[in-house]
Write an enzyme that holds these catalytic residues in place. Structure first.
Site, mmCIF file in Angstrom:
data_model
loop_
_atom_site.group_PDB
_atom_site.id
_atom_site.type_symbol
_atom_site.label_atom_id
_atom_site.label_comp_id
_atom_site.label_asym_id
_atom_site.label_seq_id
_atom_site.Cartn_x
_atom_site.Cartn_y
_atom_site.Cartn_z
ATOM 1 N N LYS A 119 79.307 44.172 49.258
ATOM 2 C CA LYS A 119 78.709 45.285 48.496
ATOM 3 C C LYS A 119 77.465 45.861 49.158
ATOM 4 C CE LYS A 119 81.512 45.319 44.851
ATOM 5 N NZ LYS A 119 82.428 46.473 44.630
ATOM 6 N N SER A 142 85.542 38.626 50.818
ATOM 7 C CA SER A 142 84.572 39.670 50.467
ATOM 8 C C SER A 142 83.265 39.133 49.908
ATOM 9 C CB SER A 142 85.212 40.641 49.482
ATOM 10 O OG SER A 142 85.694 39.949 48.345
ATOM 11 N N GLU A 191 76.352 50.547 38.100
ATOM 12 C CA GLU A 191 77.091 49.646 37.232
ATOM 13 C C GLU A 191 77.378 48.381 38.026
ATOM 14 O OE1 GLU A 191 78.452 51.756 39.205
ATOM 15 O OE2 GLU A 191 79.936 50.452 40.179
#
Lengths: 260, 405
Positions: free
Chosen positions: B100, B389, B122
């Site tokens: 991210k 990830s 969010e």
């Protein structure tokens, strides 16, 4: 039939269909029309109403919990049309329920129910090609929202593709914030009028007679949604129609004065 | 002045719609946001072509985030499974613990360039929220994170991290109290504060230009992956496997391989705890095309077009829609989408932890589970690259409970 505002300011009333019940929404709509509403916006409840504040979110949840479906809202529109032939009637929805129902089927059924227009909160003009074609095919008025942040080229597109009226959002916000009107609204309406002779209605945050009187100075109609939905939330189903009628009479609309 | 709509013909209007992946994508938003989306689209295009912007981003990705991430050969796991060679792309080693940060850095630099001083975002699992809070601290920006109440409870550690970093975390108690509702609440904030606020969306979702922009910021994953596998093996992998919630890590891991037709692209959705609507987040097997939160894609919905509830053990995959580019890759057949359920995912966490000493995030463990399923039947010269990830530290509460540790 068809959307018209005979006196200034006109009044558009938003109701979440099925809150607290379809029968109650029907009774409230008829009372609202008799008290002076020119146009009823029948809101199709949606699970994810991202343009709405807490009041209409809660109303949508209640209506969905009772099993209110798009076809029920169209049935309700038919009943209101039969009972009040000359009132303006608009189906107000997020896009996904209409898309899932089928755009062409929705257009046919909304027109057959006697609706005058449709307002889809999350359809912008660039994405509206098929939607506009369907509205035109069945003779329904597509009503677009115009925002204070919309630049002139967008307002031109919004104004030229709208029918019935143009809905001017009073300021950047979700529905239901109850503050005083900003100068945004008057400036926006003036800009919209450069592109159209359609009536312009102002909504979002309009909740009392003072706001309505302010709107009358620069626009053709006021839209009241959350203030009335909240009134319905606080009232019993039996008392809601009367409470809404008293609220509307308290706005001192010119046509309400005439009716007396 | 040129008109937004260039032609009176409705068909021409339809054909000119921006931000489409096949028939998917587009912009389905309240009009209030349109000016901001158009501004963002233009600013992003300018930044993309600005060497100074790209140099600053590359520098931060290297020195702050820790790129490039290793491509690690999972030798013991490969030997145990007895089939295809398994490589792990170690996005879990990045600063803040997941991919991210790639996108958060890119968008935060863009926000600063646009003069926006207030950032909203969010978060589901909290990894995007932590990444956003981190870059806001780095750049001195105000930060508000929306997170569903259910997710705040199950990813409490990340809530605490965001607060420590100076972000305000606002719980969302509407709807299912998960990622979908956090996005709606962030959009409501943006509609209200659009003139001063930048919405740092965390997945390849939402209205144009977000799906394209977020993909571009994660494209570095497959750029590195391709170079690294060529260095190590001298050939491209048989398949790239990634978990898919909104789809940001997956599109980043797939993108450079899309023209390489021989490379299979496998997206793994959350199979949850059952096949019934509401029990999973497998949009391709259980959903149908629809519009949710600004984009046209596959959506889990009921017979009235109301958005369905979802379930996954992993908060980051627990979402009713999927990025529109994945919808297009699915329909064209270029990528395959499968699902792995909660139980298989928990098994994969344990297996990877005890075989390789790597604790994957529950989200990423869905991709590991798919590798565990298909590797044994594949020949030994085949290569699987799993995009790992994120790391699983944030999931210790759930893991302790589910695995009775």
């Amino acid at each position: 039939m068809a959307i018209h505002f005979d006196h200034k300011p006109g009044l558009v009333v938003y109701l979440t269909a099925g809150d607290p019940s379809l029968e109650a929404t029907r009774a409230i709509a008829l009372e609202a029309i008799d008290a002076g509403a020119d146009v009823i916006e029948l809101g199709v409840p949606f699970s994810d109403p991202l343009a709405d504040g807490p009041v209409i979110q809660r109303a949508s949840e209640r209506a969905l919990a009772r099993g209110t479906r798009l076809k029920d809202v169209l049935g309700l529109a038919r009943e209101i049309r039969a009972a009040r032939p000359s009132a303006g009637l608009v189906i107000f929805s997020y896009f996904n329920p209409i898309l899932h129902y089928g755009l062409a089927r929705f257009a046919d059924d909304a027109a057959a129910a006697g609706a005058d227009g449709v307002l889809v909160t999350d359809i912008i003009v660039e994405e509206a090609g098929e939607y506009l074609a369907e509205m035109e095919r069945v003779g329904l008025a597509p009503i677009f929202l115009a925002a204070p942040t919309s630049p002139d080229d967008r307002l031109e597109a919004i104004a030229t593709h709208s029918r019935g009226f143009v809905y001017a959002i009073s300021r950047t916000s979700i529905t239901g914030k109850q503050q005083s009107l900003t100068t945004d609204a008057a400036a926006l309406v003036a800009r919209i009028r450069r592109w159209t002779t359609l009536p312009v209605a102002v909504g979002f945050g309009i909740s009392n007679a003072e706001h309505v009187a302010q709107v009358a100075e620069f626009a053709d109609a006021a839209v009241i949604g959350s203030a009335i939905v909240e009134l319905i939330e606080r009232s019993t189903p039996e008392a809601s129609p009367g409470a809404v009628a008293r609220f509307i009479k308290g706005l001192h609309l010119p046509q309400a004065e005439l009716a007396r | 002045m040129s008109s937004v709509i260039n032609s009176a013909e409705h068909s021409a209007v339809a054909e000119s719609r921006p931000g489409r992946f096949g028939i998917y994508g587009g912009r389905y938003v309240p009009e209030t946001l349109m000016a901001a989306l158009v501004e963002l689209e233009h600013e992003y295009e300018a930044a993309k072509n600005d060497p100074a912007f790209q140099a600053e981003l590359a520098g931060l990705l290297k020195d702050f985030a820790g790129r490039p991430t290793p491509l690690y050969f999972a030798k013991r796991l490969t030997e145990q499974l007895g089939g295809a060679k398994i490589y792990l792309k170690r996005e879990d080693l990045l600063h803040t613990g997941a991919h991210k940060i790639n996108n958060a850095l890119g968008q935060a630099l863009l926000a600063r360039r646009m003069g926006k001083k207030r950032i909203i975002a969010e978060t589901g699992a909290g990894q995007h929220g932590v990444a956003t809070a981190t870059v806001c601290a780095l750049l001195g920006l105000e930060c508000v994170i929306y997170m569903g109440d259910v997710d705040m409870e199950r990813q409490e550690l990340n809530v605490l991290r965001m607060r420590l970093l100076g972000a305000e975390v606002r719980g969302v108690s509407s709807g299912s109290k998960t990622l979908k509702d956090a996005i709606s609440e962030a959009m409501r904030d943006w509609v209200t504060n659009v003139r001063t606020t930048y919405y740092l969306l965390g997945s390849a979702l939402g209205a144009h230009p977000y799906p394209t922009m977020v993909r571009d910021f994660h494209r570095v994953i497959s750029i590195e992956m391709k170079q690294q596998i060529l260095e190590k093996e001298g050939r491209l992998p048989t398949a790239v496997i990634a978990c898919v919630g909104g789809g940001s890590n997956a599109i980043g891991a797939f993108y450079e391989f899309i023209p390489e037709r021989a490379v299979r692209l496998i997206g793994v959705e959350a199979g949850g705890r059952g096949k019934a609507l509401g029990e999973h987040a497998a949009r391709f097997s259980g959903g149908s095309p629809g519009v949710l939160q600004g984009t046209f894609s596959y959506v889990l919905q009921d017979e009235d077009g109301q958005i369905a509830a979802t379930h996954s053990v992993s908060a980051g995959l627990d979402y009713a829609s999927i990025g529109p580019e994945h919808a297009a890759l699915h329909d064209s057949g270029r990528a395959e989408y499968v699902s792995q359920d909660d139980a298989a995912t928990l098994d994969a966490v344990v297996r990877l932890a005890r075989t390789e000493g790597i604790l994957p995030a529950l989200e990423s463990a869905h991709a590991v589970a798919e590798a565990l399923r298909i590797a044994p039947a594949m020949p030994a010269h085949d290569i699987l690259v799993v995009n790992l990830s994120g790391r699983g530290d944030k999931d210790m509460g759930i893991l302790a409970r589910e695995l009775k540790l």
